[in-house]
Write a protein that holds these residues in place. Structure first.
Motif, PDB file in Angstrom:
ATOM      1  N   UNK A   1       0.837  -1.198   0.000  1.00  0.00           N
ATOM      2  CA  UNK A   1       0.000   0.000   0.000  1.00  0.00           C
ATOM      3  C   UNK A   1       0.874   1.250   0.000  1.00  0.00           C
ATOM      4  N   UNK A   2       0.623   2.185  -0.904  1.00  0.00           N
ATOM      5  CA  UNK A   2       1.361   3.453  -0.848  1.00  0.00           C
ATOM      6  C   UNK A   2       1.077   4.173   0.467  1.00  0.00           C
ATOM      7  N   UNK A   3       2.130   4.621   1.125  1.00  0.00           N
ATOM      8  CA  UNK A   3       1.982   5.348   2.380  1.00  0.00           C
ATOM      9  C   UNK A   3       2.518   6.765   2.194  1.00  0.00           C
ATOM     10  N   UNK A   4       2.589   7.509   3.282  1.00  0.00           N
ATOM     11  CA  UNK A   4       2.918   8.925   3.192  1.00  0.00           C
ATOM     12  C   UNK A   4       4.100   9.252   2.261  1.00  0.00           C
ATOM     13  N   UNK A   5       5.266   8.616   2.402  1.00  0.00           N
ATOM     14  CA  UNK A   5       6.394   9.019   1.545  1.00  0.00           C
ATOM     15  C   UNK A   5       6.111   8.844   0.053  1.00  0.00           C
ATOM     16  N   UNK A   6       5.495   7.718  -0.331  1.00  0.00           N
ATOM     17  CA  UNK A   6       5.205   7.496  -1.748  1.00  0.00           C
ATOM     18  C   UNK A   6       4.111   8.441  -2.240  1.00  0.00           C
ATOM     19  N   UNK A   7       3.096   8.646  -1.399  1.00  0.00           N
ATOM     20  CA  UNK A   7       2.029   9.578  -1.787  1.00  0.00           C
ATOM     21  C   UNK A   7       2.579  10.988  -1.913  1.00  0.00           C
ATOM     22  N   UNK A   8       3.485  11.371  -1.010  1.00  0.00           N
ATOM     23  CA  UNK A   8       4.104  12.691  -1.123  1.00  0.00           C
ATOM     24  C   UNK A   8       4.933  12.785  -2.394  1.00  0.00           C
ATOM     25  N   UNK A   9       5.605  11.684  -2.749  1.00  0.00           N
ATOM     26  CA  UNK A   9       6.345  11.669  -4.009  1.00  0.00           C
ATOM     27  C   UNK A   9       5.435  11.868  -5.206  1.00  0.00           C
ATOM     28  N   UNK A  10       4.254  11.198  -5.198  1.00  0.00           N
ATOM     29  CA  UNK A  10       3.285  11.389  -6.271  1.00  0.00           C
ATOM     30  C   UNK A  10       2.790  12.827  -6.321  1.00  0.00           C
TER      31      UNK A  10
END
Length: 287
Positions: A1-10
């Motif tokens: 599941x995408x979490x904060x760091x990956x979502x922030x990257x997106x």
């Protein structure tokens, strides 16, 4: 599941790449993924993206018409970016694509979801707070206002295992299964420790581990295109997803505890005094 760091990257990627572009296409291929009806999905067409923001694990694209495209990628969702959006017609029910968005420069993205359990969610709203999951979010752990005192207050009196507290989006926004494993490993803390039983030193150590772990992960994700974010996440993990491998700190074997359709990973030497964590139903340490 995408979490904060990956979502922030997106979000960082979309802010740099999509801001100022007009939305020319917004096509749902999975109608069950669309959770709102007013405004309709077609209301996005002809509007211009003015900002990209993150709310916990939610991505929020704001437009000049005051509408917001908000989406949550759930466990198996992802964003696939195209510099030239494919011209193929997407067929509902025949593709992993849930939503296709196109821009006036020819670029665009698909929201895709693997597997049979469909949880990806799309919302078109006038205010992100209209999204129930956004409205009930707790504070963001990397916000400047999220101090040690605030964190201690959130933990005080909670007779709940700390792993569950870290994952509860209504308590702390953005942390999921993977990064809670990483935070607890960095803090040298058992995932089954009760929040209410942590002393001041434990709370301070956990707070520092959370802020450092998430800050480092956000830094690693920054500037990476969506296609590279998942691999970057995996490479950065010390224990999560590394069952049977050596702990990078002490060399002990990383162990797993399985529950439902997920698992947690931990290092016995670093986190539980060398003891193996018992079956999930017992939620206590083996004697």
């Amino acid at each position: 599941m995408p979490e904060m760091p990956e979502v922030q990257g997106l979000v960082d990627f979309l802010a740099a790449r999509a801001t100022g572009l007009e939305i020319t296409k917004a096509t749902m291929a999975s109608f069950s993924a669309l959770k709102t009806y007013d405004p309709p999905i077609d209301a996005l067409k002809g509007t211009t993206v003015t900002a990209a923001r993150r709310h916990g694990k939610f991505v929020d694209l704001e437009t000049d018409a005051g509408t917001h495209l908000v989406f949550h990628l759930a466990k198996a969702g992802w964003l696939r970016w195209y510099e030239q959006l494919p011209a193929t017609v997407i067929r509902p029910g025949k593709t992993p694509i849930a939503l296709r968005v196109g821009f006036d420069d020819g670029s665009g993205f698909d929201l895709t979801e693997a597997g049979t359990k469909k949880s990806l969610a799309v919302y078109v709203v006038r205010d992100p707070a209209e999204v129930p999951g956004v409205a009930r979010l707790g504070p963001d752990p990397l916000d400047d206002t999220f101090t040690l005192e605030v964190f201690a207050g959130l933990l005080a009196g909670r007779r709940t295992q700390i792993k569950g507290v870290l994952r509860d989006q209504s308590i702390i926004a953005g942390v999921g299964n993977a990064y809670s494993d990483e935070i607890l490993h960095a803090a040298k803390m058992s995932p089954y420790a009760l929040a209410a039983n942590l002393d001041d030193a434990d709370v301070a150590r956990l707070y520092d581990a959370m802020r450092t772990t998430l800050t480092d992960a956000v830094t690693q994700a920054s500037g990476k295109p969506p296609a590279d974010l998942k691999d970057a996440k995996r490479r950065g993990m010390a224990v999560h997803g590394r069952r049977g491998e050596a702990c990078p700190v002490c060399g002990d074997e990383v162990r797993s505890v399985f529950f439902a359709d997920n698992s947690l990973e931990y290092c016995p030497t670093c986190q539980t005094g060398g003891k193996l964590v018992a079956d999930r139903r017992l939620s206590r340490l083996l004697k």
